[in-house]
Design a protein around this motif. Structure first.
Motif, short mmCIF file in Angstrom:
data_model
loop_
_atom_site.label_atom_id
_atom_site.label_comp_id
_atom_site.label_asym_id
_atom_site.label_seq_id
_atom_site.Cartn_x
_atom_site.Cartn_y
_atom_site.Cartn_z
N TRP A 180 0.82 -1.20 0.00
CA TRP A 180 0.00 0.00 0.00
C TRP A 180 0.86 1.26 0.00
N LEU A 181 2.07 1.16 0.53
CA LEU A 181 2.96 2.33 0.51
C LEU A 181 3.32 2.75 -0.91
N THR A 182 3.64 1.77 -1.75
CA THR A 182 3.99 2.10 -3.13
C THR A 182 2.77 2.60 -3.91
N LEU A 183 1.60 2.06 -3.60
CA LEU A 183 0.38 2.56 -4.23
C LEU A 183 0.14 4.02 -3.86
N PHE A 184 0.32 4.35 -2.58
CA PHE A 184 0.14 5.71 -2.12
C PHE A 184 1.16 6.63 -2.79
N ARG A 185 2.41 6.16 -2.83
CA ARG A 185 3.46 6.94 -3.49
C ARG A 185 3.11 7.22 -4.94
N ASP A 186 2.68 6.21 -5.68
CA ASP A 186 2.39 6.37 -7.09
C ASP A 186 1.18 7.27 -7.32
N ALA A 187 0.16 7.13 -6.47
CA ALA A 187 -1.01 8.00 -6.60
C ALA A 187 -0.62 9.46 -6.41
N THR A 188 0.23 9.72 -5.43
CA THR A 188 0.68 11.09 -5.18
C THR A 188 1.57 11.58 -6.31
#
Length: 372
Positions: A180-188
């Motif tokens: 979920w951290l990488t998903l959050f990073r990519d969304a931002t």
């Protein structure tokens, strides 16, 4: 075949006396590429430009299966045909770049100031010629060569894309799934590409200190200015820099949440990297492309859309919102206003409203407006 020091350019630095070369043609070709790289270095061209050109020349040599003194114009034509064939043909601009590298390399080889022609005649009884000419290379006749399907995202498409990214983050986070951290990073990351009109590389190379305050935009806090250090270079020069001002009111809370709550969880060794990976490195451009494509396909959006379309969207939406075209041009770092205009794909509604205002100003008198 045996070469002496005075026969092989550059051999004196690595050999003394007569040296028997196992693969004379290959090693002589290597000397040519090395000399060409040194020439470009002397011109202060960027290291990446030099390396890319050398790689393209070597790819062409591998395709031909012959050394430069045996190349012919037909080789260029057959190579180009291969580049534009198959399931993933290269774009016009990419093909031109490849052809340009070959043409520049040949220009270097046939320049008598460097002595390659004489040495090739002496050693191989042949010599290099210019194999690229106006009849077998791409001519740059248009300022804009993007595929017709490449366009800005509409505001609805953009919101749908960002909402989908946020939903994926929420689902992964609530289920305590890994990643979920990488998903959050990519969304931002995608939101920031749009928020500041960035190119992929410009965004990927950002560090946290690249964000600074704007005295005239106190609402954005320390994220009022995005200082781009890796802008698109011109003619092999160093990357150009520019300062992009924040314009959207949602920019600060989005980047602030990521920087304060998510980024520290990557437990970085390098505390400056803005978009780190779980392996402590910097995010790769291919990952940006792949992630965007996955989310785009999940939503059923046009397959021709890619991350650079977010930059097109930024330009288009600022123009639609009434920002001065010169301001927009400076924000995205274009040298010419015509380039910015090519990025703009304003909606039909915007054009109709603009037309209506112009017609009203031209045909409705002030008296009629007041009396009506």
């Amino acid at each position: 075949m045996v070469f002496s020091d005075d026969q092989v350019p550059g051999a004196g630095a690595s050999a003394s006396g007569n040296v028997s070369l196992l693969r004379p043609a290959e090693q002589f070709f290597d000397e040519m590429v090395t000399g060409w790289s040194a020439q470009q270095t002397s011109r202060m061209l960027a290291v990446q430009t030099i390396q890319t050109r050398a790689s393209q020349v070597r790819r062409f040599a591998d395709f031909c299966g012959t050394p430069p003194w045996q190349w012919s114009p037909a080789d260029v034509e057959e190579w180009t045909t291969q580049l534009v064939s198959g399931s993933r043909p290269l774009s016009v601009s990419t093909v031109r770049a490849y052809q340009n590298s070959i043409a520049l390399f040949c220009d270097y080889l046939i320049d008598h100031r460097y002595g390659w022609v004489d040495r090739c005649l002496e050693l191989f009884d042949s010599h290099p010629v210019q194999v690229c000419h106006e009849w077998n290379t791409v001519i740059h006749v248009s300022d804009h060569e993007a595929r017709p399907g490449v366009r800005p995202l509409s505001r609805l498409e953009l919101q749908t894309f960002f909402d989908y990214a946020d939903d994926l983050v929420d689902q992964a986070r609530s289920s305590k799934r890994k990643g979920w951290l990488t998903l959050f990073r990519d969304a931002t990351l995608f939101k920031m590409i749009y928020a500041f009109g960035l190119r992929r590389r410009e965004a990927a190379m950002l560090d946290l200190p690249d964000f600074t305050r704007n005295p005239q935009g106190w609402e954005f806090g320390r994220f009022g200015v995005c200082n781009v250090r890796w802008g698109k270079a011109m003619r092999g020069s160093q990357p150009r820099r520019r300062a992009v001002l924040a314009v959207f009111d949602w920019t600060r809370p989005v980047i602030e949440e990521y920087v304060t709550e998510v980024r520290p969880r990557f437990d970085l060794a390098d505390k400056t990297i803005l978009w780190p990976t779980e392996r402590q490195g910097r995010i790769r451009l291919k990952h940006i492309d792949d992630r965007f494509a996955d989310w785009r396909d999940d939503l059923g959006l046009d397959r021709s859309l890619h991350p650079h379309c977010l930059r097109h969207s930024y330009v288009t939406h600022l123009i639609e919102d009434g920002f001065d075209p010169l301001f927009v041009q400076q924000q995205v770092g274009h040298r010419w206003g015509s380039t910015t205009a090519l990025y703009t794909g304003v909606s039909g509604d915007y054009r109709n409203r603009t037309l209506r205002r112009a017609l009203d100003a031209a045909f409705i008198s002030p008296t009629a407006v007041q009396g009506g």
